[in-house]
Write a protein that holds these residues in place. Structure first.
Motif, PDB file in Angstrom:
ATOM      1  N   UNK A 100       0.852  -1.187   0.000  1.00  0.00           N
ATOM      2  CA  UNK A 100       0.000   0.000   0.000  1.00  0.00           C
ATOM      3  C   UNK A 100       0.886   1.235   0.000  1.00  0.00           C
ATOM      4  N   UNK A 101       0.675   2.130  -0.967  1.00  0.00           N
ATOM      5  CA  UNK A 101       1.452   3.361  -1.062  1.00  0.00           C
ATOM      6  C   UNK A 101       0.499   4.546  -1.270  1.00  0.00           C
ATOM      7  N   UNK A 102       0.236   5.280  -0.208  1.00  0.00           N
ATOM      8  CA  UNK A 102      -0.596   6.465  -0.336  1.00  0.00           C
ATOM      9  C   UNK A 102       0.144   7.485  -1.198  1.00  0.00           C
ATOM     10  N   UNK A 103      -0.573   8.507  -1.648  1.00  0.00           N
ATOM     11  CA  UNK A 103       0.053   9.522  -2.490  1.00  0.00           C
ATOM     12  C   UNK A 103       1.177  10.229  -1.745  1.00  0.00           C
ATOM     13  N   UNK A 104       0.973  10.480  -0.466  1.00  0.00           N
ATOM     14  CA  UNK A 104       2.012  11.123   0.331  1.00  0.00           C
ATOM     15  C   UNK A 104       3.231  10.226   0.450  1.00  0.00           C
ATOM     16  N   UNK A 105       3.021   8.933   0.574  1.00  0.00           N
ATOM     17  CA  UNK A 105       4.134   7.989   0.661  1.00  0.00           C
ATOM     18  C   UNK A 105       4.905   7.949  -0.653  1.00  0.00           C
ATOM     19  N   UNK A 106       4.199   8.003  -1.779  1.00  0.00           N
ATOM     20  CA  UNK A 106       4.875   8.023  -3.080  1.00  0.00           C
ATOM     21  C   UNK A 106       5.722   9.284  -3.228  1.00  0.00           C
ATOM     22  N   UNK A 107       5.217  10.393  -2.696  1.00  0.00           N
ATOM     23  CA  UNK A 107       5.946  11.655  -2.812  1.00  0.00           C
ATOM     24  C   UNK A 107       7.223  11.662  -1.977  1.00  0.00           C
ATOM     25  N   UNK A 108       7.229  10.888  -0.896  1.00  0.00           N
ATOM     26  CA  UNK A 108       8.394  10.887   0.001  1.00  0.00           C
ATOM     27  C   UNK A 108       9.250   9.638  -0.144  1.00  0.00           C
ATOM     28  N   UNK A 109       8.863   8.716  -1.033  1.00  0.00           N
ATOM     29  CA  UNK A 109       9.612   7.463  -1.207  1.00  0.00           C
ATOM     30  C   UNK A 109      10.100   7.317  -2.642  1.00  0.00           C
ATOM     31  N   UNK A 110      10.586   8.419  -3.216  1.00  0.00           N
ATOM     32  CA  UNK A 110      11.056   8.364  -4.594  1.00  0.00           C
ATOM     33  C   UNK A 110      12.121   7.287  -4.755  1.00  0.00           C
ATOM     34  N   UNK A 111      12.042   6.559  -5.845  1.00  0.00           N
ATOM     35  CA  UNK A 111      13.019   5.512  -6.088  1.00  0.00           C
ATOM     36  C   UNK A 111      12.404   4.351  -6.843  1.00  0.00           C
ATOM     37  N   UNK A 112      13.093   3.235  -6.843  1.00  0.00           N
ATOM     38  CA  UNK A 112      12.677   2.071  -7.613  1.00  0.00           C
ATOM     39  C   UNK A 112      11.578   1.300  -6.889  1.00  0.00           C
ATOM     40  N   UNK A 131      11.113  -5.984 -13.976  1.00  0.00           N
ATOM     41  CA  UNK A 131       9.812  -5.322 -14.112  1.00  0.00           C
ATOM     42  C   UNK A 131       9.604  -4.256 -13.047  1.00  0.00           C
ATOM     43  N   UNK A 132      10.590  -3.374 -12.912  1.00  0.00           N
ATOM     44  CA  UNK A 132      10.468  -2.289 -11.941  1.00  0.00           C
ATOM     45  C   UNK A 132      10.358  -0.957 -12.668  1.00  0.00           C
ATOM     46  N   UNK A 133       9.987   0.069 -11.955  1.00  0.00           N
ATOM     47  CA  UNK A 133       9.993   1.428 -12.494  1.00  0.00           C
ATOM     48  C   UNK A 133      10.387   2.378 -11.383  1.00  0.00           C
ATOM     49  N   UNK A 134      10.644   3.619 -11.753  1.00  0.00           N
ATOM     50  CA  UNK A 134      11.117   4.615 -10.788  1.00  0.00           C
ATOM     51  C   UNK A 134      10.048   5.667 -10.533  1.00  0.00           C
ATOM     52  N   UNK A 135       9.778   5.900  -9.264  1.00  0.00           N
ATOM     53  CA  UNK A 135       8.827   6.950  -8.861  1.00  0.00           C
ATOM     54  C   UNK A 135       9.601   8.246  -8.635  1.00  0.00           C
ATOM     55  N   UNK A 136       9.131   9.311  -9.240  1.00  0.00           N
ATOM     56  CA  UNK A 136       9.728  10.625  -9.053  1.00  0.00           C
ATOM     57  C   UNK A 136       8.614  11.633  -8.803  1.00  0.00           C
ATOM     58  N   UNK A 137       8.939  12.697  -8.096  1.00  0.00           N
ATOM     59  CA  UNK A 137       7.932  13.739  -7.920  1.00  0.00           C
ATOM     60  C   UNK A 137       8.553  15.115  -8.075  1.00  0.00           C
ATOM     61  N   UNK A 138       7.763  16.014  -8.615  1.00  0.00           N
ATOM     62  CA  UNK A 138       8.143  17.416  -8.774  1.00  0.00           C
ATOM     63  C   UNK A 138       7.026  18.232  -8.148  1.00  0.00           C
ATOM     64  N   UNK A 139       7.193  18.553  -6.888  1.00  0.00           N
ATOM     65  CA  UNK A 139       6.125  19.219  -6.158  1.00  0.00           C
ATOM     66  C   UNK A 139       4.975  18.258  -5.940  1.00  0.00           C
ATOM     67  N   UNK A 151       4.827   8.040 -17.196  1.00  0.00           N
ATOM     68  CA  UNK A 151       3.401   8.290 -16.967  1.00  0.00           C
ATOM     69  C   UNK A 151       3.241   9.182 -15.745  1.00  0.00           C
ATOM     70  N   UNK A 152       2.163   9.937 -15.727  1.00  0.00           N
ATOM     71  CA  UNK A 152       1.864  10.844 -14.620  1.00  0.00           C
ATOM     72  C   UNK A 152       0.586  10.415 -13.918  1.00  0.00           C
ATOM     73  N   UNK A 153       0.607  10.439 -12.588  1.00  0.00           N
ATOM     74  CA  UNK A 153      -0.609  10.162 -11.822  1.00  0.00           C
ATOM     75  C   UNK A 153      -1.540  11.366 -11.958  1.00  0.00           C
ATOM     76  N   UNK A 154      -2.757  11.118 -12.444  1.00  0.00           N
ATOM     77  CA  UNK A 154      -3.697  12.210 -12.705  1.00  0.00           C
ATOM     78  C   UNK A 154      -4.853  12.268 -11.711  1.00  0.00           C
ATOM     79  N   UNK A 155      -4.997  11.248 -10.878  1.00  0.00           N
ATOM     80  CA  UNK A 155      -6.088  11.264  -9.907  1.00  0.00           C
ATOM     81  C   UNK A 155      -6.108   9.996  -9.073  1.00  0.00           C
ATOM     82  N   UNK A 156      -6.894  10.011  -8.004  1.00  0.00           N
ATOM     83  CA  UNK A 156      -7.044   8.857  -7.118  1.00  0.00           C
ATOM     84  C   UNK A 156      -8.440   8.282  -7.282  1.00  0.00           C
TER      85      UNK A 156
END
Length: 397
Positions: A259-271, A283-291, A303-308
């Motif tokens: 389980x990864x909430x949006x806040x967790x994704x924003x603070x857990x950048x990486x593979x 079969x991995x990908x990298x999570x990045x955030x800009x603001x 790809x960009x997360x556009x909504x929950x």
């Protein structure tokens, strides 16, 4: 020289503020890992998914139970969902450090808990009474326990004012409401997707049989990234060119088994490893955030997360604006040597990027389903260098 001192102080302050913003607020699992006598309590915070909830709250007090105290609770053989309610009664949604415990107005205070915050606690049953007793002792008791104070304060494990406080108490708090049998939540992934603009993706999961893997992972925690219906419809010509195993791998690539909430994704950048991770096919990908913008980078496309769509722990579903293309199935986009002319399409969306690669779908490899956290480091490295430069400038001005 004196005129420079205020500027120097201001520069130092700015550097310190910038540095501290890169650090995650707290991690209950890591803190308790330093105290082996609380390993059982720590384990069940993870199993019940309370650890993640604690970590994303800004102000919290955890009433921790050592292994001996936890054994009496475990002996009741409560279901994991009932145990979650009981443990959430031990998490106060306010900050109480050692000093504050002994400075309670009128010697007693009623405070809300995470059990109350769930909405499952009727009346005041989700509140805990904290009373400063004579002789320096502090007692705790659930409000629905006929006024009985079950436990007393033992010691402080860690305090980060006014963020998190972890206090050991002598034994579990008794609450008939918290211990009432709780049924497992009904979370049908495909049904949720179908009703929220992701029907095309849901249909592919069912048709391929990949939906069973998604359903099997819900109880343990699941994050789904759903390309919206228009995106899936536009991708269908390429999807049809894949073999049956490749289609399953592609679909599983859109889920991670935690389980990864949006806040967790924003603070857990990486593979991030995915449901498709198996053997040498990472079969991995990298999570990045800009603001506030969170992106998923696969080496082939971004790809960009556009909504929950849904966020009800242990399941969270996000909408994304592109199909995630794993490098195990599609050719990676070539590195750009110069910025593309304005208006030109992303290289990752070109014809070479979408062609199936020659790599076998049965390669072997890393099966670690954890998260490689890399966020927040770059500014922390730059800040000391900037600080040193500012100091040297003023010293030799």
């Amino acid at each position: 020289m004196p005129r420079s001192l205020p500027l120097l102080a201001l520069a130092i302050s700015l550097v310190l503020i910038a540095s501290t913003t890169t650090v995650n607020a707290h991690n209950i699992t890591r803190i308790l890992a330093k105290h082996p006598q609380f390993s059982t309590f720590n384990h069940y915070l993870t199993v019940t998914h309370l650890a993640a909830e604690i970590n994303r709250r800004q102000t919290i007090t955890v009433l921790a139970l050592d292994n001996a105290a936890m054994s009496s609770l475990i002996s009741k053989q409560l279901s994991v969902y009932t145990l979650r309610n009981v443990l959430s009664l031990h998490v106060l949604v306010d900050y109480f450090g050692t000093r504050k415990l002994h400075q309670i107005t009128n010697g007693t205070e009623l405070t809300a808990t995470m059990f109350q915050a769930t909405g499952s606690a009727p009346g005041a049953s989700g509140y805990v009474n904290i009373t400063d007793l004579n002789g320096g002792k502090v007692a705790f008791g659930a409000e629905d326990n006929d006024g009985k104070l079950d436990a007393v304060y033992v010691k402080s494990l860690e305090e980060i004012p006014y963020n998190i406080s972890i206090l050991q108490i002598s034994q579990p708090l008794n609450s008939a409401e918290a211990e009432a049998p709780t049924a497992a939540p009904t979370l049908n992934v495909t049904a949720i997707l179908s009703n929220q603009g992701c029907k095309a993706f849901s249909d592919l999961l069912i048709a391929s049989g990949a939906h069973t893997t998604f359903e099997e992972n819900v109880d343990g925690g699941l994050t789904v990234f759903c390309p919206t219906d228009p995106v899936i419809n536009g991708f269908m010509p390429k999807y049809k060119n894949l073999t049956a195993p490749q289609k399953v791998s592609l679909l599983l690539y859109h889920g991670i088994p935690i389980y990864q909430s949006l806040q967790m994704l924003k603070t857990s950048n990486g593979i991030m490893n995915t449901l498709a991770t198996n053997g040498a096919n990472k079969y991995d990908f990298t999570v990045q955030n800009d603001g506030e913008v969170v992106t998923l980078e696969t080496k082939v496309t971004t790809a960009t997360i556009t909504g929950t769509v849904k966020d009800e722990e242990p399941l969270v579903v996000y909408k994304i604006n592109k199909v995630l293309l794993p490098r195990e199935l599609f050719k990676a986009a070539p590195e750009k040597k110069a910025p593309a002319p304005k208006g030109e399409k992303d290289v990752a969306d070109g014809p070479n990027a979408d062609a199936p690669s020659d790599e076998s779908d049965d390669q072997t490899a890393d099966n670690d389903n954890g998260v490689n956290k890399m966020g927040g480091g770059r500014l922390a490295v730059v800040a000391p260098s900037f600080f040193f430069g500012v100091v040297m400038f003023f010293l030799f001005d």
